[in-house]
Scaffold this motif. Sequence first.
Motif, PDB file in Angstrom:
ATOM      1  N   ARG A 328       0.822  -1.208   0.000  1.00 16.58           N
ATOM      2  CA  ARG A 328       0.000   0.000   0.000  1.00 16.58           C
ATOM      3  C   ARG A 328       0.862   1.265   0.000  1.00 16.58           C
ATOM      4  O   ARG A 328       2.042   1.238   0.341  1.00 16.58           O
ATOM      5  CB  ARG A 328      -0.926   0.012   1.212  1.00 16.58           C
ATOM      6  CG  ARG A 328      -2.046  -1.003   1.162  1.00 16.58           C
ATOM      7  CD  ARG A 328      -2.894  -0.936   2.418  1.00 16.58           C
ATOM      8  NE  ARG A 328      -2.132  -1.329   3.606  1.00 16.58           N
ATOM      9  CZ  ARG A 328      -2.582  -1.189   4.857  1.00 16.58           C
ATOM     10  NH1 ARG A 328      -3.775  -0.646   5.079  1.00 16.58           N
ATOM     11  NH2 ARG A 328      -1.828  -1.586   5.872  1.00 16.58           N
ATOM     12  N   CYS A 330       1.772   5.156   1.282  1.00 17.52           N
ATOM     13  CA  CYS A 330       1.739   5.942   2.512  1.00 17.52           C
ATOM     14  C   CYS A 330       2.111   7.382   2.190  1.00 17.52           C
ATOM     15  O   CYS A 330       3.068   7.625   1.443  1.00 17.52           O
ATOM     16  CB  CYS A 330       2.696   5.370   3.556  1.00 17.52           C
ATOM     17  SG  CYS A 330       2.499   6.086   5.205  1.00 17.52           S
ATOM     18  N   ASP A 357      -8.195  10.065  13.207  1.00 16.66           N
ATOM     19  CA  ASP A 357      -8.739   8.722  13.039  1.00 16.66           C
ATOM     20  C   ASP A 357      -7.694   7.660  13.376  1.00 16.66           C
ATOM     21  O   ASP A 357      -6.490   7.920  13.374  1.00 16.66           O
ATOM     22  CB  ASP A 357      -9.199   8.515  11.592  1.00 16.66           C
ATOM     23  CG  ASP A 357     -10.359   9.422  11.223  1.00 16.66           C
ATOM     24  OD1 ASP A 357     -11.155   9.751  12.118  1.00 16.66           O
ATOM     25  OD2 ASP A 357     -10.448   9.804  10.040  1.00 16.66           O
ATOM     26  N   GLN A 358      -8.177   6.436  13.598  1.00 20.43           N
ATOM     27  CA  GLN A 358      -7.266   5.336  13.913  1.00 20.43           C
ATOM     28  C   GLN A 358      -6.375   4.968  12.737  1.00 20.43           C
ATOM     29  O   GLN A 358      -5.293   4.400  12.929  1.00 20.43           O
ATOM     30  CB  GLN A 358      -8.062   4.106  14.361  1.00 20.43           C
ATOM     31  CG  GLN A 358      -8.665   4.243  15.748  1.00 20.43           C
ATOM     32  CD  GLN A 358      -9.255   2.932  16.247  1.00 20.43           C
ATOM     33  OE1 GLN A 358      -9.470   2.012  15.462  1.00 20.43           O
ATOM     34  NE2 GLN A 358      -9.514   2.853  17.536  1.00 20.43           N
ATOM     35  N   ASP A 359      -6.817   5.272  11.522  1.00 17.57           N
ATOM     36  CA  ASP A 359      -5.999   4.928  10.354  1.00 17.57           C
ATOM     37  C   ASP A 359      -5.039   6.039   9.960  1.00 17.57           C
ATOM     38  O   ASP A 359      -4.440   6.003   8.886  1.00 17.57           O
ATOM     39  CB  ASP A 359      -6.875   4.531   9.161  1.00 17.57           C
ATOM     40  CG  ASP A 359      -7.892   5.592   8.787  1.00 17.57           C
ATOM     41  OD1 ASP A 359      -8.003   6.588   9.526  1.00 17.57           O
ATOM     42  OD2 ASP A 359      -8.566   5.420   7.761  1.00 17.57           O
ATOM     43  N   ALA A 360      -4.861   7.033  10.814  1.00 15.60           N
ATOM     44  CA  ALA A 360      -3.846   8.070  10.631  1.00 15.60           C
ATOM     45  C   ALA A 360      -2.864   7.996  11.801  1.00 15.60           C
ATOM     46  O   ALA A 360      -3.235   7.624  12.916  1.00 15.60           O
ATOM     47  CB  ALA A 360      -4.471   9.448  10.546  1.00 15.60           C
ATOM     48  N   ALA A 386      -0.539   8.456   6.662  1.00 21.11           N
ATOM     49  CA  ALA A 386      -1.658   7.532   6.479  1.00 21.11           C
ATOM     50  C   ALA A 386      -1.368   6.568   5.349  1.00 21.11           C
ATOM     51  O   ALA A 386      -0.783   6.946   4.325  1.00 21.11           O
ATOM     52  CB  ALA A 386      -2.947   8.304   6.190  1.00 21.11           C
ATOM     53  N   GLY A 388      -2.914   3.826   2.447  1.00 18.08           N
ATOM     54  CA  GLY A 388      -4.109   3.717   1.633  1.00 18.08           C
ATOM     55  C   GLY A 388      -3.894   2.723   0.510  1.00 18.08           C
ATOM     56  O   GLY A 388      -2.754   2.485   0.086  1.00 18.08           O
ATOM     57  N   ASP A 389      -4.978   2.139   0.027  1.00 19.81           N
ATOM     58  CA  ASP A 389      -4.872   1.204  -1.094  1.00 19.81           C
ATOM     59  C   ASP A 389      -4.340   1.897  -2.339  1.00 19.81           C
ATOM     60  O   ASP A 389      -3.727   1.257  -3.205  1.00 19.81           O
ATOM     61  CB  ASP A 389      -6.229   0.567  -1.382  1.00 19.81           C
ATOM     62  CG  ASP A 389      -6.665  -0.381  -0.276  1.00 19.81           C
ATOM     63  OD1 ASP A 389      -5.784  -0.927   0.417  1.00 19.81           O
ATOM     64  OD2 ASP A 389      -7.881  -0.566  -0.093  1.00 19.81           O
ATOM     65  N   ALA A 394      -4.529   7.455   0.423  1.00 19.70           N
ATOM     66  CA  ALA A 394      -3.626   7.786   1.525  1.00 19.70           C
ATOM     67  C   ALA A 394      -3.513   9.291   1.696  1.00 19.70           C
ATOM     68  O   ALA A 394      -3.506   9.814   2.824  1.00 19.70           O
ATOM     69  CB  ALA A 394      -2.249   7.174   1.263  1.00 19.70           C
ATOM     70  N   THR A 397      -6.674  10.775   3.374  1.00 14.80           N
ATOM     71  CA  THR A 397      -6.731  10.507   4.812  1.00 14.80           C
ATOM     72  C   THR A 397      -5.753  11.392   5.576  1.00 14.80           C
ATOM     73  O   THR A 397      -6.082  11.933   6.641  1.00 14.80           O
ATOM     74  CB  THR A 397      -6.421   9.026   5.087  1.00 14.80           C
ATOM     75  OG1 THR A 397      -7.358   8.203   4.386  1.00 14.80           O
ATOM     76  CG2 THR A 397      -6.510   8.717   6.569  1.00 14.80           C
ATOM     77  N   ASN A 401      -6.987  14.429   8.252  1.00 15.15           N
ATOM     78  CA  ASN A 401      -6.626  14.385   9.667  1.00 15.15           C
ATOM     79  C   ASN A 401      -5.715  15.524  10.095  1.00 15.15           C
ATOM     80  O   ASN A 401      -5.822  16.009  11.227  1.00 15.15           O
ATOM     81  CB  ASN A 401      -5.993  13.038   9.987  1.00 15.15           C
ATOM     82  CG  ASN A 401      -7.030  11.941  10.121  1.00 15.15           C
ATOM     83  OD1 ASN A 401      -7.611  11.771  11.187  1.00 15.15           O
ATOM     84  ND2 ASN A 401      -7.290  11.212   9.038  1.00 15.15           N
TER      85      ASN A 401
END
Length: 419
Positions: A328, A330, A357-360, A386, A388-389, A394, A397, A401
């Motif tokens: 992925r 970043c 967020d938890q994905d950051a 972050a 991302g696919d 990415a 996100t 954030n």
Amino acid sequence: MNVLLVGNGAREHAIAWKLSQSPMVGLLFVAPGNAGTYSVARNVPIGADDIPALLDFACDNAIDLTVVGPEAPLAEGIVDAFTSAGLLAFGPTKDAARIESSKAFAKSLMADCAVPTAMSDTFTDFEGARAHLDTCPIPIVVKADGLAAGKGVTVAQTREQAYTAIRESMLERQFGAAGDTVVIEECLEGQEVSVFAFVDGAYVSPMVAACDYKRVGDGDTGPNTGGMGSFSPPLPQHWNAAIESQVRSAIMEPVTQGLVNMGCPYRGLLYLGMMLTTDGPRVVEFNCRLGDPETQVILPRLETDLAQVLLATARGELEGMKIEWDSRACVGVVAASGGYPASYTTGYAISGIDAVDQDAIVFHAGTSLADDATVTAGGRVLTVAALGDTLEQARATAYDNIKRITFKDGFYRNDIAAL
């Protein structure tokens, strides 16, 4: 094992964050650390350049591995000091670290190893440098020879800018002794890519790459900084198996073998800054440590246990280890203090870190704790990263954030990974 990590930037927070996930790591100390490392390790109030105090701490606390983040203590010989005391440290010796601490040394090494790089000349006297500039095509690059915290390079678009750069470096001594010698080199054109490999002597691990943004303003405007953001991996046309193979055979392996031949084998993380020109990859610079801001987008992609990799590298047992990377993308965006990279004010309260967020991931750089509040303590304050696919995912996100985090006069670039 007990681990001591030296440094206090976002690079070190990212390393501490990754090491804290390893079952191999028992106690993790960071000297001096920042407000972010405080949450994943024990901060130790010892400066990164206080080698005697760091050595005493390592001896007194049964440290099994010391990981050196910044370039300055490496250039001062921290690994030599620890090795002499019978302690294991990750990073190159003082002699091997010259690949970053002296641009003139790096240029000479590359010439000896027939490594493709920009044409250049080295000067120790101002008048000689000035006379040479009169003969150079513009734009031209002027580099202070020694360490200058990422601020010793000028890409001069006019001859007057080039004259100013050598005057500030050699006569006004804005970089101290680091600028007494300057390297004047041709300005390469193309896509710049940062390449990273673990090296334990002659062995170079599989590589990982990123792209960073050095200028302070959108559209690559304004002065150079330590880095305002990055993304990994680069676009396929800028980093692929064929380019990696070429970089390995033409640059990384010849340079590491050259250091072996000189009697100063390189052990640590070797960072290649290269330009993809129409004539192929050309070396812009080498660094003797992980990059900042690139570390913040590389380590979230590392799937192999970082502690295992660092330990094997320091022991000279890296060959054969499988190092795996998340496929992925970043993206990391840096938030900085108003006025950076020139003068700026610190001590401002930072709000919104808990709202991400938890994905950051928020990696602290110039931060500290004051009365249980997190406040600004440097030019580059933090990085929001972050995964991302896709690169676009990415990026979205990371920006969604970073907008939630605020501090007085703070700013960030709006075009990181906007391709």
